[in-house]
Scaffold this motif. Sequence first.
Motif, PDB file in Angstrom:
ATOM      1  N   LEU A  96      -7.999  -2.868   4.806  1.00  0.00           N
ATOM      2  CA  LEU A  96      -7.492  -3.598   3.651  1.00  0.00           C
ATOM      3  C   LEU A  96      -8.575  -4.536   3.110  1.00  0.00           C
ATOM      4  CD1 LEU A  96      -4.618  -3.653   2.301  1.00  0.00           C
ATOM      5  CD2 LEU A  96      -4.296  -5.838   3.464  1.00  0.00           C
ATOM      6  N   GLY A  97      -9.246  -5.236   3.998  1.00  0.00           N
ATOM      7  CA  GLY A  97     -10.307  -6.146   3.598  1.00  0.00           C
ATOM      8  C   GLY A  97     -11.595  -5.449   3.235  1.00  0.00           C
ATOM      9  N   PHE A  98     -11.730  -4.217   3.664  1.00  0.00           N
ATOM     10  CA  PHE A  98     -12.942  -3.447   3.389  1.00  0.00           C
ATOM     11  C   PHE A  98     -12.932  -2.882   1.973  1.00  0.00           C
ATOM     12  CE2 PHE A  98     -15.796   0.172   3.557  1.00  0.00           C
ATOM     13  CZ  PHE A  98     -16.835  -0.261   4.372  1.00  0.00           C
ATOM     14  N   TYR A  99     -11.784  -2.425   1.520  1.00  0.00           N
ATOM     15  CA  TYR A  99     -11.693  -1.744   0.221  1.00  0.00           C
ATOM     16  C   TYR A  99     -11.098  -2.602  -0.891  1.00  0.00           C
ATOM     17  CZ  TYR A  99     -12.998   2.551   2.596  1.00  0.00           C
ATOM     18  OH  TYR A  99     -13.696   3.506   3.308  1.00  0.00           O
ATOM     19  N   ASN A 100     -10.742  -3.854  -0.584  1.00  0.00           N
ATOM     20  CA  ASN A 100     -10.204  -4.766  -1.589  1.00  0.00           C
ATOM     21  C   ASN A 100     -10.983  -6.071  -1.574  1.00  0.00           C
ATOM     22  OD1 ASN A 100      -7.272  -3.637  -2.479  1.00  0.00           O
ATOM     23  ND2 ASN A 100      -7.619  -3.183  -0.319  1.00  0.00           N
ATOM     24  N   SER A 101     -11.015  -6.732  -2.723  1.00  0.00           N
ATOM     25  CA  SER A 101     -11.592  -8.067  -2.786  1.00  0.00           C
ATOM     26  C   SER A 101     -10.935  -8.829  -3.930  1.00  0.00           C
ATOM     27  CB  SER A 101     -13.118  -8.017  -2.989  1.00  0.00           C
ATOM     28  OG  SER A 101     -13.446  -7.470  -4.258  1.00  0.00           O
ATOM     29  N   GLY A 102     -11.150 -10.131  -3.953  1.00  0.00           N
ATOM     30  CA  GLY A 102     -10.626 -10.942  -5.042  1.00  0.00           C
ATOM     31  C   GLY A 102      -9.117 -10.901  -5.155  1.00  0.00           C
ATOM     32  N   ARG A 103      -8.639 -10.830  -6.388  1.00  0.00           N
ATOM     33  CA  ARG A 103      -7.198 -10.864  -6.646  1.00  0.00           C
ATOM     34  C   ARG A 103      -6.485  -9.666  -6.031  1.00  0.00           C
ATOM     35  NH1 ARG A 103      -6.195 -11.958 -12.919  1.00  0.00           N
ATOM     36  NH2 ARG A 103      -4.029 -11.929 -12.166  1.00  0.00           N
ATOM     37  N   ALA A 104      -7.130  -8.520  -6.031  1.00  0.00           N
ATOM     38  CA  ALA A 104      -6.502  -7.331  -5.455  1.00  0.00           C
ATOM     39  C   ALA A 104      -6.264  -7.512  -3.960  1.00  0.00           C
ATOM     40  CB  ALA A 104      -7.362  -6.095  -5.713  1.00  0.00           C
ATOM     41  N   LEU A 105      -7.197  -8.148  -3.282  1.00  0.00           N
ATOM     42  CA  LEU A 105      -7.050  -8.384  -1.846  1.00  0.00           C
ATOM     43  C   LEU A 105      -5.934  -9.382  -1.563  1.00  0.00           C
ATOM     44  CD1 LEU A 105      -7.948  -8.018   1.067  1.00  0.00           C
ATOM     45  CD2 LEU A 105      -9.728  -9.737   0.678  1.00  0.00           C
ATOM     46  N   GLU A 106      -5.915 -10.477  -2.315  1.00  0.00           N
ATOM     47  CA  GLU A 106      -4.867 -11.476  -2.111  1.00  0.00           C
ATOM     48  C   GLU A 106      -3.480 -10.885  -2.342  1.00  0.00           C
ATOM     49  OE1 GLU A 106      -5.791 -14.626  -4.756  1.00  0.00           O
ATOM     50  OE2 GLU A 106      -7.534 -15.330  -3.612  1.00  0.00           O
ATOM     51  N   ALA A 107      -3.357 -10.099  -3.402  1.00  0.00           N
ATOM     52  CA  ALA A 107      -2.061  -9.512  -3.720  1.00  0.00           C
ATOM     53  C   ALA A 107      -1.647  -8.478  -2.682  1.00  0.00           C
ATOM     54  CB  ALA A 107      -2.108  -8.870  -5.107  1.00  0.00           C
ATOM     55  N   ALA A 108      -2.613  -7.693  -2.207  1.00  0.00           N
ATOM     56  CA  ALA A 108      -2.303  -6.669  -1.210  1.00  0.00           C
ATOM     57  C   ALA A 108      -1.820  -7.297   0.090  1.00  0.00           C
ATOM     58  CB  ALA A 108      -3.533  -5.796  -0.959  1.00  0.00           C
ATOM     59  N   VAL A 109      -2.477  -8.356   0.518  1.00  0.00           N
ATOM     60  CA  VAL A 109      -2.083  -9.036   1.754  1.00  0.00           C
ATOM     61  C   VAL A 109      -0.668  -9.612   1.614  1.00  0.00           C
ATOM     62  CG1 VAL A 109      -2.543 -11.020   3.245  1.00  0.00           C
ATOM     63  CG2 VAL A 109      -4.424  -9.564   2.503  1.00  0.00           C
ATOM     64  N   SER A 110      -0.390 -10.209   0.452  1.00  0.00           N
ATOM     65  CA  SER A 110       0.947 -10.751   0.211  1.00  0.00           C
ATOM     66  C   SER A 110       1.988  -9.640   0.213  1.00  0.00           C
ATOM     67  CB  SER A 110       0.962 -11.490  -1.131  1.00  0.00           C
ATOM     68  OG  SER A 110       2.255 -11.967  -1.436  1.00  0.00           O
ATOM     69  N   TRP A 111       1.631  -8.502  -0.386  1.00  0.00           N
ATOM     70  CA  TRP A 111       2.566  -7.383  -0.479  1.00  0.00           C
ATOM     71  C   TRP A 111       2.875  -6.797   0.893  1.00  0.00           C
ATOM     72  CZ3 TRP A 111       6.193  -6.032  -3.300  1.00  0.00           C
ATOM     73  CH2 TRP A 111       6.647  -4.705  -3.390  1.00  0.00           C
ATOM     74  N   VAL A 112       1.848  -6.618   1.699  1.00  0.00           N
ATOM     75  CA  VAL A 112       2.061  -6.106   3.049  1.00  0.00           C
ATOM     76  C   VAL A 112       2.970  -7.053   3.821  1.00  0.00           C
ATOM     77  CG1 VAL A 112       0.939  -5.619   5.267  1.00  0.00           C
ATOM     78  CG2 VAL A 112      -0.113  -4.815   3.144  1.00  0.00           C
ATOM     79  N   GLY A 113       2.781  -8.349   3.604  1.00  0.00           N
ATOM     80  CA  GLY A 113       3.606  -9.337   4.295  1.00  0.00           C
ATOM     81  C   GLY A 113       5.083  -9.223   3.977  1.00  0.00           C
ATOM     82  N   LYS A 114       5.414  -8.810   2.759  1.00  0.00           N
ATOM     83  CA  LYS A 114       6.814  -8.660   2.383  1.00  0.00           C
ATOM     84  C   LYS A 114       7.487  -7.552   3.201  1.00  0.00           C
ATOM     85  CE  LYS A 114       5.866 -10.197  -2.348  1.00  0.00           C
ATOM     86  NZ  LYS A 114       6.296 -11.587  -2.113  1.00  0.00           N
ATOM     87  N   PHE A 115       6.751  -6.480   3.453  1.00  0.00           N
ATOM     88  CA  PHE A 115       7.295  -5.401   4.277  1.00  0.00           C
ATOM     89  C   PHE A 115       7.450  -5.875   5.726  1.00  0.00           C
ATOM     90  CE2 PHE A 115       6.124  -2.959   0.635  1.00  0.00           C
ATOM     91  CZ  PHE A 115       6.934  -1.832   0.657  1.00  0.00           C
TER      92      PHE A 115
END
Length: 218
Positions: free
Chosen positions: A112-131
């Motif tokens: 997740l941290g390898f292929y994302n950065s910036g806003r996309a990374l922050e949003a992805a981490v938040s999204w995974v957390g919801k699941f």
Amino acid sequence: MNRRPTLLAAITLTAAAALTLSACGGDSDPKDKDSDKIAGADTGDKKSASPTASASAAAGRPKIELPSDLTMTFEGGKTGDSVKDAVLDDSAERMRSVNAAIAGTDPKNEALGFYNSGRALEAAVSWVGKFEDAGLGITGKVRYFDRTVTLDGSKAASVLFCADESKGYAKDLKTGKAKVTTPSNDDFILYNTRLEKNSEGVWQTTRIVSTAGAKKCL
């Protein structure tokens, strides 16, 4: 991939409700109304600190493993242009990295941290957390198609693509049962993404906007 209104209700009313899988961490369009917010968009509620982007780049690309009950198919990966092909490859790995994190096959969120950065990374981490909070994983089949690349110089690009998420579902991790929903146009998602090439040569997604039910993808 349940309906987007179901996602909003789930976040507001109960963490046990089924979550939509579309977007997988994106940025919402300021023009959208609240009821049309992109599923998985960055709405400002941060789950936790983001993993360090590309921290393991020098050591090689992380291996992404998906559960046996989840299939992700990417069409049109070869354009004849080596740079565009590299962008498409890393764009696909980005989508795989988010689903691997949700499925629990990448517990440290390395990819997740390898292929994302910036806003996309922050949003992805938040999204995974919801699941994680809802005790949900993912299962089924997702198809990505009509993938096109536009280069912006030598270190930036945009990728536009569609996803058929009609056969992909949230899964209750306690029971192992899929939360099957009735297919609809909202299962066809248009993704508009920006990628930037980092110092290690990885095309990281820095921004992702998704639109459910886009005519282009129907």
